[in-house]
Design a protein around this motif. Sequence first.
Motif, mmCIF file in Angstrom:
data_model
loop_
_atom_site.group_PDB
_atom_site.id
_atom_site.type_symbol
_atom_site.label_atom_id
_atom_site.label_comp_id
_atom_site.label_asym_id
_atom_site.label_seq_id
_atom_site.Cartn_x
_atom_site.Cartn_y
_atom_site.Cartn_z
ATOM 1 N N HIS A 68 -83.582 76.722 -36.892
ATOM 2 C CA HIS A 68 -82.820 77.353 -36.389
ATOM 3 C C HIS A 68 -82.791 78.822 -36.661
ATOM 4 O O HIS A 68 -82.718 79.793 -35.898
ATOM 5 C CB HIS A 68 -81.136 76.938 -36.560
ATOM 6 C CG HIS A 68 -80.855 75.614 -36.128
ATOM 7 N ND1 HIS A 68 -80.149 74.805 -36.715
ATOM 8 C CD2 HIS A 68 -81.315 75.047 -34.846
ATOM 9 C CE1 HIS A 68 -80.052 73.646 -35.953
ATOM 10 N NE2 HIS A 68 -80.704 73.663 -34.860
ATOM 11 N N LYS B 274 -74.847 63.597 -26.120
ATOM 12 C CA LYS B 274 -74.993 63.912 -27.299
ATOM 13 C C LYS B 274 -73.738 63.566 -28.200
ATOM 14 O O LYS B 274 -73.024 64.520 -28.781
ATOM 15 C CB LYS B 274 -75.447 65.762 -27.699
ATOM 16 C CG LYS B 274 -76.516 65.905 -28.671
ATOM 17 C CD LYS B 274 -76.824 67.263 -28.533
ATOM 18 C CE LYS B 274 -77.841 67.361 -29.676
ATOM 19 N NZ LYS B 274 -78.634 68.657 -29.645
ATOM 20 N N ILE C 21 -85.387 80.743 -25.994
ATOM 21 C CA ILE C 21 -85.177 79.302 -26.383
ATOM 22 C C ILE C 21 -86.242 78.911 -26.942
ATOM 23 O O ILE C 21 -87.462 79.299 -26.699
ATOM 24 C CB ILE C 21 -84.707 78.539 -25.220
ATOM 25 C CG1 ILE C 21 -83.657 77.326 -25.535
ATOM 26 C CG2 ILE C 21 -85.713 78.305 -24.103
ATOM 27 C CD1 ILE C 21 -82.262 77.344 -25.714
ATOM 28 N N SER D 136 -82.202 68.994 -36.098
ATOM 29 C CA SER D 136 -80.914 68.500 -36.622
ATOM 30 C C SER D 136 -81.115 66.872 -36.455
ATOM 31 O O SER D 136 -80.478 66.142 -37.399
ATOM 32 C CB SER D 136 -79.999 68.738 -35.690
ATOM 33 O OG SER D 136 -79.890 70.309 -35.621
HETATM 34 N N1 CTP Z 1 -85.094 75.021 -32.866
HETATM 35 C C1 CTP Z 1 -86.436 75.415 -33.322
HETATM 36 N N2 CTP Z 1 -87.037 74.828 -34.214
HETATM 37 C C2 CTP Z 1 -86.562 73.606 -34.665
HETATM 38 C C3 CTP Z 1 -85.551 73.006 -33.997
HETATM 39 C C4 CTP Z 1 -84.909 73.828 -33.217
HETATM 40 O O1 CTP Z 1 -86.938 76.692 -32.819
HETATM 41 N N3 CTP Z 1 -87.259 73.098 -35.683
HETATM 42 C C5 CTP Z 1 -84.608 75.768 -31.932
HETATM 43 C C6 CTP Z 1 -84.327 75.131 -30.772
HETATM 44 O O2 CTP Z 1 -85.590 75.151 -29.589
HETATM 45 C C7 CTP Z 1 -83.342 75.825 -29.730
HETATM 46 C C8 CTP Z 1 -82.407 76.198 -31.026
HETATM 47 O O3 CTP Z 1 -83.361 75.872 -32.128
HETATM 48 O O4 CTP Z 1 -83.653 77.038 -29.133
HETATM 49 C C9 CTP Z 1 -81.120 75.487 -31.112
HETATM 50 O O5 CTP Z 1 -81.620 74.096 -31.092
HETATM 51 P P1 CTP Z 1 -80.647 72.791 -31.515
HETATM 52 O O6 CTP Z 1 -81.001 71.826 -30.286
HETATM 53 O O7 CTP Z 1 -79.331 73.153 -31.836
HETATM 54 O O8 CTP Z 1 -81.839 72.011 -32.666
HETATM 55 P P2 CTP Z 1 -82.380 70.676 -32.953
HETATM 56 O O9 CTP Z 1 -82.627 70.659 -34.345
HETATM 57 O O10 CTP Z 1 -83.508 70.753 -31.916
HETATM 58 O O11 CTP Z 1 -81.063 69.737 -32.573
HETATM 59 P P3 CTP Z 1 -81.459 68.291 -32.109
HETATM 60 O O12 CTP Z 1 -82.290 67.398 -33.068
HETATM 61 O O13 CTP Z 1 -79.776 67.679 -32.250
HETATM 62 O O14 CTP Z 1 -81.888 68.276 -30.434
#
Ligand code: CTP
Length: 447
Positions: free
Chosen positions: A17, A46, A92, A120
């Motif tokens: 993030h 979710k 994004i 996450s």
């Molecule tokens: N993101 C990123 N690198 C990661 C995880 C997330 O660049 N390893 C980016 C996502 O592409 C998005 C932003 O962080 O632009 C927020 O993503 P989010 O969905 O909150 O994070 P995730 O860790 O991907 O969550 P989940 O596993 O719940 O999908």
Amino acid sequence: MKKVITYGTYDLLHQGHINLLRRAKDLGDYLIVGVTNDNFDRERGKLNVRNNVLERVEAVKATGLADKIIIEDYVGQKIDDIQKYDVDVFAIGSDWEGKFDYLKEFCEVVYLPRTEGISSTMLREETQEIVRLGILGCGRVAQRVPSEVKVVSGVEIVGAYDIDSSITKAYTDRFPNIILCRELQNLYDCSDAIYIATPHASHYTDIKQALNAGKHVLCETPMVLNGDQAKELYHLAEDRELILMEANKTAHCPAFNHLMVMIKSGVIGDVVDIEASLSQLLDKSGREFDKEQAGGALFEQGSYPLLPIFKLCGIDYVNLDFYSKMEGGVDIYTRGVFRFPNATCSFKVGLGVKTEGCLVISGTKGYAYVPAPWWKTDYFELRYEDQNDNKKFFYKWDGFGLRYEIQEFVSCIINHRLSSARLRRKESIQMATVMEQFSNSNNLNLI
Ligand code: CTP
């Protein structure tokens, strides 16, 4: 000034993030971060987000990278935000490649490289306590549990047991990852919690045994048909620091809960009348029509209409009259009429009589209308004298709707929360008391 906007859940904020926010910030001079609100995440399926929206906003703020943080509430908001904040770049992570090309009409769209090896989801899985769930009673309702458990994090079904071993076999053949338990003790041995979907009349014994074996219990509604038994079981659970929860789907339905809190906040004034109705015409050879198996419309369906009544008017009614049509020793239709100190409520349930299955809650300023089938609320209206004030609310009811109660059950176990505000123990006890009043023919009028 070049403005950049990005969105995410930002649950359990991690390095991925932070990298993403830094890369987004580097694209311009001012970074706006949209954080999804809890409801919005729930609506898009979710269900397992750990941090609430305030915690997630605080975490994003603490990175020091966001110039402005906004909350994302609805589908389509991105277009509104881009225009409202005069945004130049939408950024994004690359996991969304192509998905936001429709925004190119409004601003530049940039997919930034995603940080490998962290998410996450991964963090939730690593730190998640897994509740091992055993299924007791492998009939119709239990068939729906595996697909619902799959979408809830922190729980897995480990074993299944039915008093009829051929039913257990058919169940575990259909769901091969679930262990076939030949004895009830085997089910206890492999589980932390038991989901009880046996016939109503067995619930009391099944719950007591499971609690005495040290297991948390989620029991299909109606939990028991006697107020004292319900009290005894909740006390037993409390003494043993175990969760006992009645599996009333409506109580855990997000839209229904929103309706309840809105009405409690006064949007229709004081509640003066509730009418709730539910009916399902079933094959008369089924257990629902068998007196010995505690069949009948009230036992089968009554806990659903009792829910909004007790939630909004409390449990201290002055009087309850039943009007029932009986067939073969069970009620195929029952109408109940409550008198509360400041309200009157009525409900209709039917197994052999079809009714309009809506919910109407009337107040001093307006009324709430939930069309059939209201028990799986996905839409409701607030209506007023001045029609310009009317409001419609749309939601989503996912799958069989069991995921919401399973999620709350698991959350209560993991967070050591002995009771849930969605269906309070006293409300569940009062539901059992109503069933008992009916069994004792208190104020029962036959039609
Ligand atoms: N993101 C990123 N690198 C990661 C995880 C997330 O660049 N390893 C980016 C996502 O592409 C998005 C932003 O962080 O632009 C927020 O993503 P989010 O969905 O909150 O994070 P995730 O860790 O991907 O969550 P989940 O596993 O719940 O999908």
